[in-house]
Motif scaffolding. Sequence first.
Motif, PDB file in Angstrom:
ATOM      1  N   ARG A 177      10.408   2.031   8.777  1.00  0.00           N
ATOM      2  CA  ARG A 177       9.072   2.228   9.343  1.00  0.00           C
ATOM      3  C   ARG A 177       8.973   1.490  10.678  1.00  0.00           C
ATOM      4  NH1 ARG A 177       9.247  -1.022   5.122  1.00  0.00           N
ATOM      5  NH2 ARG A 177       8.327  -3.103   5.210  1.00  0.00           N
TER       6      ARG A 177
ATOM      7  N   PRO B 220      -4.139   4.304  10.636  1.00  0.00           N
ATOM      8  CA  PRO B 220      -4.510   3.644   9.372  1.00  0.00           C
ATOM      9  C   PRO B 220      -3.980   2.206   9.313  1.00  0.00           C
ATOM     10  CG  PRO B 220      -3.804   5.875   8.939  1.00  0.00           C
ATOM     11  CD  PRO B 220      -3.546   5.635  10.392  1.00  0.00           C
ATOM     12  N   SER B 221      -4.803   1.303   8.824  1.00  0.00           N
ATOM     13  CA  SER B 221      -4.475  -0.127   8.885  1.00  0.00           C
ATOM     14  C   SER B 221      -3.195  -0.463   8.128  1.00  0.00           C
ATOM     15  CB  SER B 221      -5.645  -0.955   8.336  1.00  0.00           C
ATOM     16  OG  SER B 221      -5.906  -0.606   6.982  1.00  0.00           O
ATOM     17  N   ASN B 222      -2.908   0.235   7.040  1.00  0.00           N
ATOM     18  CA  ASN B 222      -1.694  -0.077   6.284  1.00  0.00           C
ATOM     19  C   ASN B 222      -0.439   0.232   7.087  1.00  0.00           C
ATOM     20  OD1 ASN B 222      -2.409   2.751   5.901  1.00  0.00           O
ATOM     21  ND2 ASN B 222      -0.683   2.842   4.483  1.00  0.00           N
ATOM     22  N   ILE B 223      -0.543   1.067   8.106  1.00  0.00           N
ATOM     23  CA  ILE B 223       0.570   1.356   9.011  1.00  0.00           C
ATOM     24  C   ILE B 223       0.492   0.467  10.240  1.00  0.00           C
ATOM     25  CG2 ILE B 223       1.600   3.124  10.498  1.00  0.00           C
ATOM     26  CD1 ILE B 223       0.624   5.200   8.458  1.00  0.00           C
ATOM     27  N   ARG B 224      -0.701   0.350  10.807  1.00  0.00           N
ATOM     28  CA  ARG B 224      -0.901  -0.389  12.064  1.00  0.00           C
ATOM     29  C   ARG B 224      -0.608  -1.870  11.916  1.00  0.00           C
ATOM     30  NH1 ARG B 224      -6.127   0.354  12.426  1.00  0.00           N
ATOM     31  NH2 ARG B 224      -6.644  -1.699  11.586  1.00  0.00           N
ATOM     32  N   ASP B 225      -0.985  -2.468  10.791  1.00  0.00           N
ATOM     33  CA  ASP B 225      -0.919  -3.928  10.667  1.00  0.00           C
ATOM     34  C   ASP B 225       0.504  -4.477  10.659  1.00  0.00           C
ATOM     35  OD1 ASP B 225      -3.639  -3.903  10.610  1.00  0.00           O
ATOM     36  OD2 ASP B 225      -3.835  -4.276   8.450  1.00  0.00           O
ATOM     37  N   SER B 226       1.490  -3.639  10.391  1.00  0.00           N
ATOM     38  CA  SER B 226       2.871  -4.125  10.384  1.00  0.00           C
ATOM     39  C   SER B 226       3.561  -3.947  11.741  1.00  0.00           C
ATOM     40  CB  SER B 226       3.679  -3.390   9.303  1.00  0.00           C
ATOM     41  OG  SER B 226       3.742  -2.005   9.586  1.00  0.00           O
TER      42      SER B 226
ATOM     43  N   ASN C 253       5.431   7.235   6.679  1.00  0.00           N
ATOM     44  CA  ASN C 253       4.699   6.252   7.472  1.00  0.00           C
ATOM     45  C   ASN C 253       4.799   6.598   8.961  1.00  0.00           C
ATOM     46  OD1 ASN C 253       3.881   2.993   7.552  1.00  0.00           O
ATOM     47  ND2 ASN C 253       5.162   3.587   9.270  1.00  0.00           N
TER      48      ASN C 253
END
Length: 475
Positions: free
Chosen positions: A317, A341-347, A405
């Motif tokens: 990812r 989406p935050s679950n993708i953006r935050d990493s 992702n």
Amino acid sequence: MEKANEWAVAKYTGWGITARNEQWGQWRGWERGISHIDMVYPRTKSLESTQLAWSPGMGDKTVTAELVILPDLEDSLAFQKWLPAVKGKFVMVSMLQPTGRPDYNWQEFATPASFEKMKKDRTAQQEAWTNRIKKTGYTNKTLPVALEKAGAAGVVGSNWSAGFGVDKIFGAYTKKIPTIDIALEDYGLLYRLTESGDKPKISVHTESKERGVVPTFNTIAEIKGSEKPDEYVILSAHFDSWDGGTGATDNGTGTLTMMEAMRILHLVYPHPKRTILVGHWGSEEEGLNGSRAFVEDHPEIVSKVQAVFNQDNGTGRVVNLSGQGFLNSYDYLGRWLAKVPSNIRDSIQTHFPGTPGGGGSDFASFIAVGAPAFSLSSLNWSYGTYTWHTNRDTYDKIVFDDLRNNAILVATLAYMASEDPATSSREKACCPSISGQASPPNGPNKQNPSVKADLTNYHPKTKGPERGLYYSTIS
């Protein structure tokens, strides 16, 4: 490549997306056949091995011969005196590795003293082998040709990739005799038997087909813009790969990411404001040639690029995004990324304005002419050791959750870039120079693509498009 280009156009067409194959040049056509490589003396053992890309085929012949190790001689004169000894022999041109275990395995289980000793001995051995090659008067590229001219039966190497059971598979330089790579474990066996005087013999049969000069293509697909059709968001991934494996993570995964993003966009966003175009580039591995040719052939597109998003470093990812030296990239990339989406953006770690990347992948072709292009850099998944250009770059190494992702990320960024009412700034960040004056950071230089391979012994009846006098040697 031909089959892949045709498949991609058919797949896009089946989704209702306009697609075409666009010729960018011509190249030496080569088709891999079967390989059978076995030790037949002092005992029988099938070997894990393969011919290198562009290795000449042997037709119906099978050659059985002894192995000799490239000797450590005083200088090039001594080497020339020894050279006739290779006649009718397979010549081993790679160092015997002191260990077949990757460093992480040593670090986990060895004592610190043992690990350090191994590394020190290996470094000394590598330096000695490099010097051994140098003293022949040849390079790793020219040595196989010299062995061929001296009558060797074939060239045998092992390009270990520092992991369990994995070698990197590149191209051959010989024109008449086979060049083969034997996996570390089997190469070490043959080397030790040869070194101890057991005179092992191997039987080699490799098939391949030369196809002369053939046209080469980029696959281009697009969803036409409804309001600004002459402005472009470009999704980017290269389509070619080295064929030691199947090119799954370099760059099948980048290709799948961009195709899936286009499929999603066509379903949920069929009338984007700007045209969303995807390029599946040919000949990235030989010097970004397909994307460079596209940049040169389509100034009308490149001058109106809103953003280019490129992915080309494995199945993981995306976790890094750099502004590539564009001063205002924080503004527009930041706004677009905020909608992911935050679950993708935050990493994802961001670096603004960042510095321009070099020539490592196709985004550099666009940066070189000032177009805002960005690399979506992925989590490692042992890419450099285990799948980058190796015999283990295969389908089973793909992590599909990470690809999903990335497809969502790319589709969102493309949507935001297309919708943005503002045009992306191309202003470059400046940094102080030695003289104290501000100057843009160094980036990739614009280069003409090579549209022809090193076609020694090939005489095409008609020349393809000329792009300067820049010829690339297969490497």
